[in-house]
Motif scaffolding. Structure first.
Motif, PDB file in Angstrom:
ATOM      1  N   GLY A 138     100.678 -18.667   5.192  1.00 31.48           N
ATOM      2  CA  GLY A 138     100.785 -19.947   5.879  1.00 31.48           C
ATOM      3  C   GLY A 138     102.246 -20.183   6.219  1.00 31.48           C
ATOM      4  N   GLU A 139     102.474 -21.118   7.133  1.00 29.25           N
ATOM      5  CA  GLU A 139     103.856 -21.375   7.544  1.00 29.25           C
ATOM      6  C   GLU A 139     104.621 -22.080   6.419  1.00 29.25           C
ATOM      7  OE1 GLU A 139     103.338 -23.969  10.891  1.00 29.25           O
ATOM      8  OE2 GLU A 139     102.345 -25.487   9.670  1.00 29.25           O
ATOM      9  N   SER A 140     105.910 -22.237   6.613  1.00 30.14           N
ATOM     10  CA  SER A 140     106.740 -22.933   5.639  1.00 30.14           C
ATOM     11  C   SER A 140     106.223 -24.363   5.442  1.00 30.14           C
ATOM     12  CB  SER A 140     108.184 -22.951   6.159  1.00 30.14           C
ATOM     13  OG  SER A 140     109.004 -23.581   5.235  1.00 30.14           O
ATOM     14  N   GLY A 141     106.073 -24.779   4.201  1.00 31.68           N
ATOM     15  CA  GLY A 141     105.607 -26.130   3.901  1.00 31.68           C
ATOM     16  C   GLY A 141     104.095 -26.260   3.842  1.00 31.68           C
ATOM     17  N   SER A 142     103.378 -25.140   3.963  1.00 35.38           N
ATOM     18  CA  SER A 142     101.907 -25.215   3.967  1.00 35.38           C
ATOM     19  C   SER A 142     101.323 -25.363   2.565  1.00 35.38           C
ATOM     20  CB  SER A 142     101.314 -23.975   4.663  1.00 35.38           C
ATOM     21  OG  SER A 142     101.739 -22.793   4.013  1.00 35.38           O
ATOM     22  N   GLY A 143     102.147 -25.153   1.532  1.00 36.72           N
ATOM     23  CA  GLY A 143     101.661 -25.387   0.172  1.00 36.72           C
ATOM     24  C   GLY A 143     101.497 -24.132  -0.669  1.00 36.72           C
ATOM     25  N   LYS A 144     101.940 -22.986  -0.144  1.00 37.35           N
ATOM     26  CA  LYS A 144     101.751 -21.710  -0.843  1.00 37.35           C
ATOM     27  C   LYS A 144     102.435 -21.703  -2.212  1.00 37.35           C
ATOM     28  CE  LYS A 144     103.936 -19.326   2.337  1.00 37.35           C
ATOM     29  NZ  LYS A 144     104.468 -20.384   3.203  1.00 37.35           N
ATOM     30  N   SER A 145     103.709 -22.079  -2.220  1.00 35.21           N
ATOM     31  CA  SER A 145     104.471 -22.025  -3.486  1.00 35.21           C
ATOM     32  C   SER A 145     103.956 -23.050  -4.475  1.00 35.21           C
ATOM     33  CB  SER A 145     105.957 -22.271  -3.235  1.00 35.21           C
ATOM     34  OG  SER A 145     106.455 -21.294  -2.386  1.00 35.21           O
ATOM     35  N   THR A 146     103.564 -24.221  -3.965  1.00 36.65           N
ATOM     36  CA  THR A 146     103.016 -25.249  -4.852  1.00 36.65           C
ATOM     37  C   THR A 146     101.763 -24.725  -5.534  1.00 36.65           C
ATOM     38  OG1 THR A 146     103.874 -27.029  -3.461  1.00 36.65           O
ATOM     39  CG2 THR A 146     102.047 -27.590  -4.931  1.00 36.65           C
ATOM     40  N   LEU A 147     100.891 -24.107  -4.748  1.00 35.94           N
ATOM     41  CA  LEU A 147      99.651 -23.568  -5.325  1.00 35.94           C
ATOM     42  C   LEU A 147      99.963 -22.486  -6.352  1.00 35.94           C
ATOM     43  CD1 LEU A 147      96.592 -23.259  -5.460  1.00 35.94           C
ATOM     44  CD2 LEU A 147      96.714 -21.742  -3.468  1.00 35.94           C
ATOM     45  N   LEU A 176      99.978 -33.419  -5.661  1.00 40.15           N
ATOM     46  CA  LEU A 176     100.613 -34.332  -4.720  1.00 40.15           C
ATOM     47  C   LEU A 176     102.050 -34.584  -5.173  1.00 40.15           C
ATOM     48  CD1 LEU A 176      97.737 -37.007  -4.529  1.00 40.15           C
ATOM     49  CD2 LEU A 176      98.123 -35.071  -2.985  1.00 40.15           C
ATOM     50  N   TYR A 177     102.930 -34.756  -4.208  1.00 41.05           N
ATOM     51  CA  TYR A 177     104.304 -35.182  -4.515  1.00 41.05           C
ATOM     52  C   TYR A 177     104.431 -36.599  -3.966  1.00 41.05           C
ATOM     53  CZ  TYR A 177     105.195 -30.129  -4.960  1.00 41.05           C
ATOM     54  OH  TYR A 177     105.170 -28.802  -5.313  1.00 41.05           O
ATOM     55  N   GLY A 178     104.221 -37.587  -4.809  1.00 41.13           N
ATOM     56  CA  GLY A 178     104.167 -38.955  -4.300  1.00 41.13           C
ATOM     57  C   GLY A 178     103.023 -39.021  -3.308  1.00 41.13           C
ATOM     58  N   GLY A 179     103.329 -39.442  -2.073  1.00 38.34           N
ATOM     59  CA  GLY A 179     102.267 -39.531  -1.068  1.00 38.34           C
ATOM     60  C   GLY A 179     102.047 -38.221  -0.328  1.00 38.34           C
ATOM     61  N   ARG A 180     102.922 -37.234  -0.563  1.00 36.72           N
ATOM     62  CA  ARG A 180     102.846 -35.988   0.200  1.00 36.72           C
ATOM     63  C   ARG A 180     101.939 -34.970  -0.498  1.00 36.72           C
ATOM     64  NH1 ARG A 180     108.475 -34.136   0.952  1.00 36.72           N
ATOM     65  NH2 ARG A 180     108.568 -35.705   2.576  1.00 36.72           N
ATOM     66  N   VAL A 181     101.152 -34.285   0.321  1.00 41.26           N
ATOM     67  CA  VAL A 181     100.249 -33.272  -0.249  1.00 41.26           C
ATOM     68  C   VAL A 181     101.003 -31.963  -0.452  1.00 41.26           C
ATOM     69  CG1 VAL A 181      98.184 -31.890   0.182  1.00 41.26           C
ATOM     70  CG2 VAL A 181      98.244 -34.281   0.906  1.00 41.26           C
ATOM     71  N   GLY A 182     100.983 -31.467  -1.681  1.00 41.81           N
ATOM     72  CA  GLY A 182     101.506 -30.132  -1.955  1.00 41.81           C
ATOM     73  C   GLY A 182     100.420 -29.123  -1.655  1.00 41.81           C
ATOM     74  N   CYS A 183      99.299 -29.241  -2.367  1.00 42.99           N
ATOM     75  CA  CYS A 183      98.101 -28.463  -2.033  1.00 42.99           C
ATOM     76  C   CYS A 183      96.890 -29.305  -2.416  1.00 42.99           C
ATOM     77  CB  CYS A 183      98.079 -27.104  -2.739  1.00 42.99           C
ATOM     78  SG  CYS A 183      98.005 -27.176  -4.529  1.00 42.99           S
ATOM     79  N   ASP A 214     105.777 -14.263  -5.582  1.00 42.86           N
ATOM     80  CA  ASP A 214     106.197 -15.252  -4.592  1.00 42.86           C
ATOM     81  C   ASP A 214     107.128 -14.575  -3.584  1.00 42.86           C
ATOM     82  OD1 ASP A 214     106.728 -17.521  -3.210  1.00 42.86           O
ATOM     83  OD2 ASP A 214     107.758 -18.575  -4.830  1.00 42.86           O
ATOM     84  N   GLU A 215     106.639 -14.283  -2.410  1.00 47.79           N
ATOM     85  CA  GLU A 215     107.427 -13.630  -1.366  1.00 47.79           C
ATOM     86  C   GLU A 215     108.202 -12.435  -1.921  1.00 47.79           C
ATOM     87  OE1 GLU A 215     107.423 -14.485   1.806  1.00 47.79           O
ATOM     88  OE2 GLU A 215     107.004 -16.621   1.978  1.00 47.79           O
ATOM     89  N   PRO A 216     107.503 -11.442  -2.481  1.00 46.30           N
ATOM     90  CA  PRO A 216     108.215 -10.360  -3.171  1.00 46.30           C
ATOM     91  C   PRO A 216     109.137  -9.547  -2.269  1.00 46.30           C
ATOM     92  CG  PRO A 216     105.890  -9.796  -2.866  1.00 46.30           C
ATOM     93  CD  PRO A 216     106.045 -11.230  -2.479  1.00 46.30           C
TER      94      PRO A 216
HETATM   95  N1  LIG Z   1     109.550 -30.846  -5.418  1.00 41.74           N
HETATM   96  C1  LIG Z   1     108.978 -31.380  -4.331  1.00 41.74           C
HETATM   97  N2  LIG Z   1     109.081 -32.701  -4.103  1.00 41.74           N
HETATM   98  C2  LIG Z   1     108.500 -33.263  -3.009  1.00 41.74           C
HETATM   99  N3  LIG Z   1     107.792 -32.575  -2.103  1.00 41.74           N
HETATM  100  C3  LIG Z   1     107.681 -31.246  -2.272  1.00 41.74           C
HETATM  101  C4  LIG Z   1     108.274 -30.577  -3.407  1.00 41.74           C
HETATM  102  N4  LIG Z   1     107.971 -29.262  -3.310  1.00 41.74           N
HETATM  103  C5  LIG Z   1     107.234 -29.107  -2.193  1.00 41.74           C
HETATM  104  N5  LIG Z   1     107.070 -30.294  -1.564  1.00 41.74           N
HETATM  105  C6  LIG Z   1     106.284 -30.535  -0.336  1.00 41.74           C
HETATM  106  O1  LIG Z   1     104.983 -29.991  -0.511  1.00 41.74           O
HETATM  107  C7  LIG Z   1     104.546 -29.345   0.679  1.00 41.74           C
HETATM  108  C8  LIG Z   1     104.233 -27.870   0.369  1.00 41.74           C
HETATM  109  O2  LIG Z   1     105.456 -27.215   0.024  1.00 41.74           O
HETATM  110  P1  LIG Z   1     105.522 -25.722  -0.510  1.00 41.74           P
HETATM  111  O3  LIG Z   1     106.935 -25.435  -0.906  1.00 41.74           O
HETATM  112  O4  LIG Z   1     104.480 -25.525  -1.533  1.00 41.74           O
HETATM  113  O5  LIG Z   1     105.145 -24.899   0.785  1.00 41.74           O
HETATM  114  P2  LIG Z   1     105.341 -23.347   1.104  1.00 41.74           P
HETATM  115  O6  LIG Z   1     104.199 -22.976   1.966  1.00 41.74           O
HETATM  116  O7  LIG Z   1     105.526 -22.611  -0.160  1.00 41.74           O
HETATM  117  O8  LIG Z   1     106.686 -23.343   1.931  1.00 41.74           O
HETATM  118  P3  LIG Z   1     107.857 -22.216   1.941  1.00 41.74           P
HETATM  119  O9  LIG Z   1     107.233 -20.984   2.542  1.00 41.74           O
HETATM  120  O10 LIG Z   1     108.906 -22.822   2.818  1.00 41.74           O
HETATM  121  O11 LIG Z   1     108.288 -22.034   0.519  1.00 41.74           O
HETATM  122  C9  LIG Z   1     105.664 -29.545   1.702  1.00 41.74           C
HETATM  123  O12 LIG Z   1     105.354 -30.672   2.483  1.00 41.74           O
HETATM  124  C10 LIG Z   1     106.885 -29.793   0.860  1.00 41.74           C
HETATM  125  O13 LIG Z   1     107.808 -30.615   1.537  1.00 41.74           O
END
Ligand SMILES: Nc1ncnc2c1ncn2[C@@H]1O[C@H](COP(=O)(O)OP(=O)(O)OP(=O)(O)O)[C@@H](O)[C@H]1O
Length: 273
Positions: free
Chosen positions: A59-68, A35-42, A191-193
């Motif tokens: 998944g689309e941008s912001g879906s949590g792929k990079s966080t995972l 979690l990033y504060g109240g926001r779900v990363g994955c 990551d997005e090679p």
């Molecule tokens: N450092 C951070 N601080 C706060 N929120 C973050 C941070 N990194 C990611 N997030 C949030 O976590 C959620 C998942 O983001 P993430 O970057 O993992 O998605 P993604 O699928 O990899 O997107 P992209 O394809 O654009 O890289 C999003 O809502 C994003 O705004």
């Protein structure tokens, strides 16, 4: 590949006895949440990765792929969950041990080659450095291996003394791949090679990656928003939305017969392009 194992992954990895055994999964991911504060990363992501298997995460941008991916590769500490490699939880591991794994068993291919290369060091140095990090010392042998690897990633070995900044974007990415694979890692995170490259350059890189992955029997976790990338490279697929895995299964099955409305949308939006 490993079709018998598909579907064996589940949410609960407790009580599994074969962790770390040669015949067991290479990586066991259980309940990973960030979690990033109240926001779900994955949230609550679980799967097993078997030796020689390639897992795609889309998944689309912001879906949590990079966080995972960052949580799996030890670049980011999850708030909950386990990432078991070689019978050990890498989340609970000391940073120095995780770094050691990163040099010996794991590799990480970044979207931007600048994040994975040393731009001030020659192409040969970029490859040779990784060999030295795992104990290689003989200059002649290191140079020879570097030349061989430049050839394998379709870079003229005659350019071994050039700096990466003298290379095109596609060449830089291929050099990053050589740097990562030269030590024979067991597990590669990508990551997005192919992101940020021209379409024709992407196609060539994908082809090269596919050949290397198959020939080396690599296990990999590949994050991409490009379904063509997973279609070509991934045995299995996880679809993410809002930090959750909404669908997973064999790549062809998921793409040809998507069950979740979101996956159907992803697949149909590609078809309309
Ligand atoms: N450092 C951070 N601080 C706060 N929120 C973050 C941070 N990194 C990611 N997030 C949030 O976590 C959620 C998942 O983001 P993430 O970057 O993992 O998605 P993604 O699928 O990899 O997107 P992209 O394809 O654009 O890289 C999003 O809502 C994003 O705004």
């Amino acid at each position: 590949m490993n079709a018998a194992h598909i579907g064996a992954s589940g949410g609960d990895i407790s009580g599994m006895k074969d962790m770390g055994e040669a015949s067991g999964p290479l990586l066991r991911v259980g309940g990973v949440t960030k979690l990033y504060g109240g926001r779900v990363g994955c949230r609550d992501v679980s799967f097993d990765l078997w030796p020689g298997e390639v897992m795609g995460i889309v998944g689309e941008s912001g879906s949590g792929k990079s966080t995972l991916l960052s949580c799996l590769a030890g670049h980011l500490a999850p708030d909950q969950g386990r990432v078991i490699y070689g019978g050990r939880d890498t989340v609970a591991m000391a940073e120095t041990e995780r770094r050691h794994l990163g040099r010996t068993d794991w590799a990480f291919v970044h979207q931007n080659p600048r994040d994975g290369l040393r731009m001030g060091v020659s192409a040969g140095g970029n490859v040779g450095e990784r060999l030295m990090a795992v104990g290689a010392r003989h200059y002649g042998a290191i140079r020879e291996t570097a030349e061989d690897w430049l050839g394998r990633v379709e870079i003229d070995p005659g350019r071994i003394d050039d700096r990466p900044r003298q290379f095109s974007g596609g060449m830089q990415q291929r050099l990053q791949i050589a740097r990562n694979l030269v030590t024979g890692p067991k597990l590669v995170f990508m990551d997005e090679p192919t992101g940020g490259l021209d379409v024709s350059v992407q196609a060539r890189l994908l082809d090269l990656l596919r050949g290397l992955v198959r020939r080396m029997g690599l296990s990999a976790v590949i994050v991409t928003h490009d379904l063509a990338v997973v279609r070509l490279l991934a045995d299995r697929l996880m679809v993410m939305k809002g930090g959750n895995v909404v669908e997973s299964g064999l790549t062809d099955q998921v793409l040809d017969d998507p069950r979740h409305a979101y996956t159907q949308l992803l697949v149909s939006s590609v078809l309309q392009v």
